[in-house]
Design an enzyme around this catalytic site. Structure first.
Site, mmCIF file in Angstrom:
data_model
loop_
_atom_site.group_PDB
_atom_site.id
_atom_site.type_symbol
_atom_site.label_atom_id
_atom_site.label_comp_id
_atom_site.label_asym_id
_atom_site.label_seq_id
_atom_site.Cartn_x
_atom_site.Cartn_y
_atom_site.Cartn_z
ATOM 1 N N GLU A 169 0.870 -1.180 0.000
ATOM 2 C CA GLU A 169 0.000 0.000 0.000
ATOM 3 C C GLU A 169 0.903 1.224 0.000
ATOM 4 O O GLU A 169 1.367 1.684 1.036
ATOM 5 C CB GLU A 169 -0.944 -0.055 1.217
ATOM 6 C CG GLU A 169 -1.862 -1.282 1.119
ATOM 7 C CD GLU A 169 -2.700 -1.544 2.361
ATOM 8 O OE1 GLU A 169 -2.771 -0.652 3.238
ATOM 9 O OE2 GLU A 169 -3.278 -2.640 2.446
ATOM 10 N N GLU A 181 -7.622 5.164 4.873
ATOM 11 C CA GLU A 181 -7.554 4.501 3.561
ATOM 12 C C GLU A 181 -7.618 5.633 2.547
ATOM 13 O O GLU A 181 -8.668 6.234 2.333
ATOM 14 C CB GLU A 181 -8.729 3.535 3.393
ATOM 15 C CG GLU A 181 -8.770 2.422 4.434
ATOM 16 C CD GLU A 181 -7.743 1.309 4.179
ATOM 17 O OE1 GLU A 181 -7.080 1.343 3.114
ATOM 18 O OE2 GLU A 181 -7.602 0.434 5.043
ATOM 19 N N ASN A 231 -0.241 -5.039 10.842
ATOM 20 C CA ASN A 231 -1.451 -4.455 11.452
ATOM 21 C C ASN A 231 -2.337 -5.526 12.095
ATOM 22 O O ASN A 231 -3.510 -5.301 12.350
ATOM 23 C CB ASN A 231 -2.250 -3.657 10.419
ATOM 24 C CG ASN A 231 -3.064 -2.551 11.075
ATOM 25 O OD1 ASN A 231 -2.684 -2.033 12.140
ATOM 26 N ND2 ASN A 231 -4.188 -2.190 10.463
HETATM 27 ZN ZN ZN Z 1 -3.440 -1.618 4.870
#
Ligand code: ZN
Length: 554
Positions: A50, A228, A108
């Site tokens: 990401e 996000e 995470n």
């Molecule tokens: Zn993520």
């Protein structure tokens, strides 16, 4: 950092599995100095694939540094905030083009979790997780966010326990406000069709165990949300300028939220003191900075009852109205608590239970814990009980007027049912067998206070376990118990072992008390031992007691 040495400090908080540095840049007017300023952090790219957060971090660093001294907002942020930015928590995952670190672990999901892994320790965690935990523990971060991509939403705690069920934390109103600050300033996020107003409660979207945002809130007093920032995880290079344009106002405005709510100093006549700030109706206390005494309590606009509390001091409660915009300022100046002079204080600092007439009941006795305490070195910890058992610490007191009994408790056990609210394993405090309150789950040292009427009473701290689940450290602690001063008739001078007679056993006890020299003035044992009442324990008291027994003294 080389271009802006006066307002930046570049440092590594550790190495990744493959030995890459975990870089952090601090941007502040006096980098490296603990000033009377709140601390903020952004962490990006904990999921290696990401990538937009990495780029947005670099744009933000560039914007803050390049505009310092010319742009009012950038200058004000740098002058009044310690801003830390970590562009990549998972550089190995980025190089490998994968979500996980080089050991295949989702970072995470690797943090302590209040529901599923409530041992707040770095033991057994990935090097990247451990580095971020150690760094966070050594700072007083007030506000933070971690950056992801693959969706367009601002996500706030709690992240568990159950997917599809809204899981509100005590600061739910504040978190909604913080998440909205991000989504409202983004040209697309607020109006996205996927999430109402571009925000979501973490668990309501999908449950995560071991996420970073809940760890920061539950254990670090740090308000963190999860961003996000882009539906695309690997956008084409040509799109990155637009990505910054979309997120710039949100990222800057979110940092500015650290300057809302309530702030100030907690001091005594000599300077800063350790203190906690409590807000009535929100079960989440905030500690101040131990060096400078400054505290930052983010709150939504409204009127609140705020209490500053420090051991040995009279607490102070004020009513404060928080408005939109800049933080209200209230400085607390505490003075020592006059009530303590008329109270008996049990901090278990003798390293045993001999300071008062404790009774240990139930299946396993409470024990002294030298590794946990809210004050001094020791506390009392519940015994190691099994299913359907209890560990009970009890004391009889006799007081002459209505008063308050207070103590600090710490809890690490199975939480209440997330839907039912049922208690399974818990600490309860009882007066004469009547439960006054009870606590379960994970909570650090917290002040508790209860009224008690004059007369004779039995106080009890009861740790109860049901069948089945065991969580956390499966224990509860109490410390710094303040008991109202008791009727003097309880204490017979010379009856040091409280057995109702004065004899050679009391002499032996007194000799031990004199030789050890660690008995606390004000305790019943001290009063009974101070035979000549001169306020000190020494050979004269031993002579006096022997004379009493031989019939020639007192
Ligand atoms: Zn993520």
């Amino acid at each position: 950092s080389s271009n802006f040495p006066n307002i930046t400090r570049l440092f590594s908080i550790g190495q990744s599995v493959q030995g890459r540095e975990l870089w952090v840049i601090e941007i502040s007017d006096n980098p490296g100095t603990n000033e009377t300023e709140p601390e903020f952090k952004y962490i990006a790219n904990m999921h290696g694939d990401e990538t937009p957060g990495r780029e947005l971090s670099l744009y933000l660093i560039d914007w803050l540094c390049s505009n310092y001294g010319s742009d009012t907002r950038a200058t004000s942020l740098v002058n009044n905030t310690a801003i830390y930015i970590m562009p990549s928590m998972n550089p190995d995952g980025f190089e490998l083009g994968q979500r996980y670190n080089a050991n295949g672990v989702d970072l995470n999901r690797d943090f302590p979790d209040q529901f599923n892994d409530p041992n707040n320790t770095t033991y057994g965690r990935q090097p990247e997780t451990k580095a971020v935990m150690d760094w966070s523990i050594n700072h007083n971060f007030t506000l933070s966010a971690n950056m992801h991509s693959g969706a367009l939403v601002a996500n706030y705690p709690y992240d568990g326990p159950s997917s599809g069920s809204y899981s509100a934390c005590p600061d739910d109103d504040l978190f909604i406000r913080l998440a909205l600050e991000y989504s409202e300033n983004h040209p697309e996020m607020y109006n996205s069709s996927s999430f109402e107003d571009g925000i979501t409660n973490g668990a309501e979207w999908y449950a995560v165990s071991g996420g970073m945002q809940d760890w920061n809130y539950v254990w670090e007093e740090n308000f963190e949300i999860t961003l996000e920032q882009s539906n695309t995880k690997w956008p084409n290079e040509s799109l990155i300028d637009d990505l910054w344009d979309d997120n710039k106002e949100s990222m800057v405005s979110y940092i500015e939220m650290i300057h809302t709510g309530l702030r100030g100093l907690v001091t005594d006549e000599n300077g800063p003191i350790d203190a906690t700030i409590s807000v009535s109706g929100i079960d989440n206390d905030i500690s101040n900075d131990k060096i400078n005494g400054d505290y930052y309590r983010l709150l939504t606009p409204g009127t609140y009852s705020i209490t500053a509390r420090s051991i040995g001091y009279a607490s102070e409660t004020v009513t404060i109205t928080i408005n939109n915009g800049s933080a209200e300022v209230h400085n607390f100046n505490l003075s020592s608590d006059p009530n303590l002079e008329n109270s008996d204080i049990e901090g278990f600092e003798l390293g045993d239970f001999s300071g008062f007439e404790w009774e240990n009941l139930g299946n396993e006795a409470w024990v002294i814990d030298g590794n946990e305490s809210v004050e001094g070195q020791f506390s009392a910890r519940s015994g190691s009980i099994g299913n359907n058992e209890q560990s009970i610490l009890s004391i009889d007191i006799d007081i002459q007027e209505d008063a308050l009994v207070s103590f600090y408790s710490k809890i690490s056990c199975e939480p209440t049912g997330s839907q039912t609210g049922n208690y399974y394993d818990y600490l309860s405090f009882q007066i004469d067998g009547q439960e006054q309150d009870k606590w379960a789950g994970e909570s650090g040292w917290t002040f508790r206070e209860f009224p008690i009427q004059n007369g004779s009473h039995t106080l009890a701290w009861v740790y109860t376990k049901d069948q089945g689940v065991t969580s956390g450290q499966d224990a509860v602690w109490v410390d710094y118990i303040v008991l109202p001063s008791q009727a003097d008739t309880d204490i017979v001078i010379g009856d040091i072992n409280f057995d109702g007679t004065i004899n050679i056993l009391d002499v032996i006890a007194l000799i031990n008390n004199v030789l050890e020299g660690d008995l606390l003035p004000g305790t019943d044992t001290y009063t009974a031992s101070d035979i000549n009442g001169d306020g000190t324990l020494n050979i004269l008291d031993i002579v006096g007691l022997v004379s009493t027994i031989l019939g020639s003294g007192l």
